[in-house]
Design a protein around this motif. Structure first.
Motif, PDB file in Angstrom:
ATOM      1  N   GLN A  81     -17.274  47.756  30.752  1.00 46.85           N
ATOM      2  CA  GLN A  81     -16.714  48.606  31.831  1.00 46.85           C
ATOM      3  C   GLN A  81     -17.747  48.874  32.797  1.00 46.85           C
ATOM      4  OE1 GLN A  81     -15.840  52.596  30.427  1.00 46.85           O
ATOM      5  NE2 GLN A  81     -14.417  52.873  32.175  1.00 46.85           N
ATOM      6  N   GLY A  82     -17.314  48.668  33.993  1.00 47.46           N
ATOM      7  CA  GLY A  82     -18.211  48.764  35.320  1.00 47.46           C
ATOM      8  C   GLY A  82     -19.185  47.616  35.221  1.00 47.46           C
ATOM      9  N   LYS A  83     -20.375  48.115  35.145  1.00 43.82           N
ATOM     10  CA  LYS A  83     -21.554  46.836  35.308  1.00 43.82           C
ATOM     11  C   LYS A  83     -22.292  46.984  33.665  1.00 43.82           C
ATOM     12  CE  LYS A  83     -22.301  45.983  39.923  1.00 43.82           C
ATOM     13  NZ  LYS A  83     -22.141  44.594  40.270  1.00 43.82           N
ATOM     14  N   THR A  84     -21.518  47.425  32.717  1.00 41.14           N
ATOM     15  CA  THR A  84     -22.182  47.637  31.413  1.00 41.14           C
ATOM     16  C   THR A  84     -21.391  46.964  30.315  1.00 41.14           C
ATOM     17  OG1 THR A  84     -22.806  49.931  32.223  1.00 41.14           O
ATOM     18  CG2 THR A  84     -22.954  49.539  29.682  1.00 41.14           C
ATOM     19  N   VAL A  85     -22.161  46.438  29.364  1.00 37.51           N
ATOM     20  CA  VAL A  85     -21.533  45.825  28.426  1.00 37.51           C
ATOM     21  C   VAL A  85     -22.035  46.069  27.022  1.00 37.51           C
ATOM     22  CG1 VAL A  85     -23.169  43.619  28.398  1.00 37.51           C
ATOM     23  CG2 VAL A  85     -20.948  43.397  27.455  1.00 37.51           C
ATOM     24  N   GLN A  86     -21.319  46.429  26.125  1.00 41.37           N
ATOM     25  CA  GLN A  86     -21.892  46.685  24.809  1.00 41.37           C
ATOM     26  C   GLN A  86     -21.589  45.732  23.833  1.00 41.37           C
ATOM     27  OE1 GLN A  86     -21.432  50.850  24.032  1.00 41.37           O
ATOM     28  NE2 GLN A  86     -22.934  50.748  22.184  1.00 41.37           N
ATOM     29  N   GLU A  87     -22.065  45.442  22.878  1.00 45.95           N
ATOM     30  CA  GLU A  87     -21.767  44.611  21.583  1.00 45.95           C
ATOM     31  C   GLU A  87     -21.029  45.528  20.607  1.00 45.95           C
ATOM     32  OE1 GLU A  87     -25.381  42.821  20.117  1.00 45.95           O
ATOM     33  OE2 GLU A  87     -25.397  41.130  21.598  1.00 45.95           O
ATOM     34  N   VAL A  88     -20.128  44.963  19.985  1.00 45.64           N
ATOM     35  CA  VAL A  88     -19.215  45.784  18.942  1.00 45.64           C
ATOM     36  C   VAL A  88     -18.873  44.779  17.874  1.00 45.64           C
ATOM     37  CG1 VAL A  88     -17.286  46.942  18.381  1.00 45.64           C
ATOM     38  CG2 VAL A  88     -18.330  47.241  20.666  1.00 45.64           C
ATOM     39  N   PHE A  89     -19.542  45.175  16.587  1.00 46.48           N
ATOM     40  CA  PHE A  89     -19.242  44.120  15.491  1.00 46.48           C
ATOM     41  C   PHE A  89     -18.080  44.643  14.469  1.00 46.48           C
ATOM     42  CE2 PHE A  89     -23.647  43.833  16.791  1.00 46.48           C
ATOM     43  CZ  PHE A  89     -23.651  42.543  17.072  1.00 46.48           C
ATOM     44  N   ILE A  90     -17.194  44.116  14.362  1.00 49.30           N
ATOM     45  CA  ILE A  90     -15.922  44.259  13.612  1.00 49.30           C
ATOM     46  C   ILE A  90     -15.830  43.325  12.334  1.00 49.30           C
ATOM     47  CG2 ILE A  90     -13.569  44.421  13.815  1.00 49.30           C
ATOM     48  CD1 ILE A  90     -13.454  44.914  16.657  1.00 49.30           C
ATOM     49  N   LEU A  91     -16.003  44.083  11.250  1.00 50.64           N
ATOM     50  CA  LEU A  91     -15.822  43.274   9.972  1.00 50.64           C
ATOM     51  C   LEU A  91     -14.559  43.567   9.410  1.00 50.64           C
ATOM     52  CD1 LEU A  91     -19.301  44.420   8.095  1.00 50.64           C
ATOM     53  CD2 LEU A  91     -18.719  42.384   9.445  1.00 50.64           C
ATOM     54  N   THR A  92     -13.874  42.283   9.381  1.00 49.11           N
ATOM     55  CA  THR A  92     -12.187  42.272   9.040  1.00 49.11           C
ATOM     56  C   THR A  92     -11.812  41.092   8.363  1.00 49.11           C
ATOM     57  OG1 THR A  92     -10.304  42.455  10.110  1.00 49.11           O
ATOM     58  CG2 THR A  92     -11.831  41.293  11.384  1.00 49.11           C
ATOM     59  N   ASN A  93     -10.793  40.886   7.747  1.00 48.35           N
ATOM     60  CA  ASN A  93     -10.360  39.920   7.189  1.00 48.35           C
ATOM     61  C   ASN A  93      -8.980  39.255   8.110  1.00 48.35           C
ATOM     62  OD1 ASN A  93      -8.497  41.786   6.632  1.00 48.35           O
ATOM     63  ND2 ASN A  93      -8.630  41.641   4.110  1.00 48.35           N
TER      64      ASN A  93
END
Length: 97
Positions: A69-81
């Motif tokens: 969003q905007g000029k910002t990035v954030q890593e998100v880790f999703i554990l799923t099957n």
């Protein structure tokens, strides 16, 4: 404890992209998602006016997703099957709400 079929949201960091946490909480309602962990925030050159989630790479047990969003990035880790296609569909559904 809560509903055992519902995943959990791990809040390790004190800062997050605005609006990301409610979006991730809605994503947890999707069947098959065990854990979501927001990670490191960074700056990027390109501008993204609206909050977007894009699957980056597969990781052991799930996927790394980039929230922008905007000029910002954030890593998100999703554990799923879930498969990548099903997860992309779930993300699109949550973003449309």
């Amino acid at each position: 404890m809560g509903n055992p079929s519902r995943g959990r949201l791990v809040l390790n960091h004190s800062t997050h992209i605005p609006g990301l946490i409610p979006l991730l909480e809605r994503l947890l309602q999707q069947e098959g998602i065990q854990t979501i962990t927001p990670g490191v925030i960074g700056a990027v050159r390109a501008h993204s006016p609206k909050l977007r989630l894009k699957i980056s790479v597969p990781i052991r047990g799930g996927f790394k997703v980039l929230a922008r969003q905007g000029k910002t990035v954030q890593e998100v880790f999703i554990l799923t099957n879930l498969s990548q296609e099903v997860l992309e569909s779930a993300i699109a559904t949550v973003l449309a709400k």
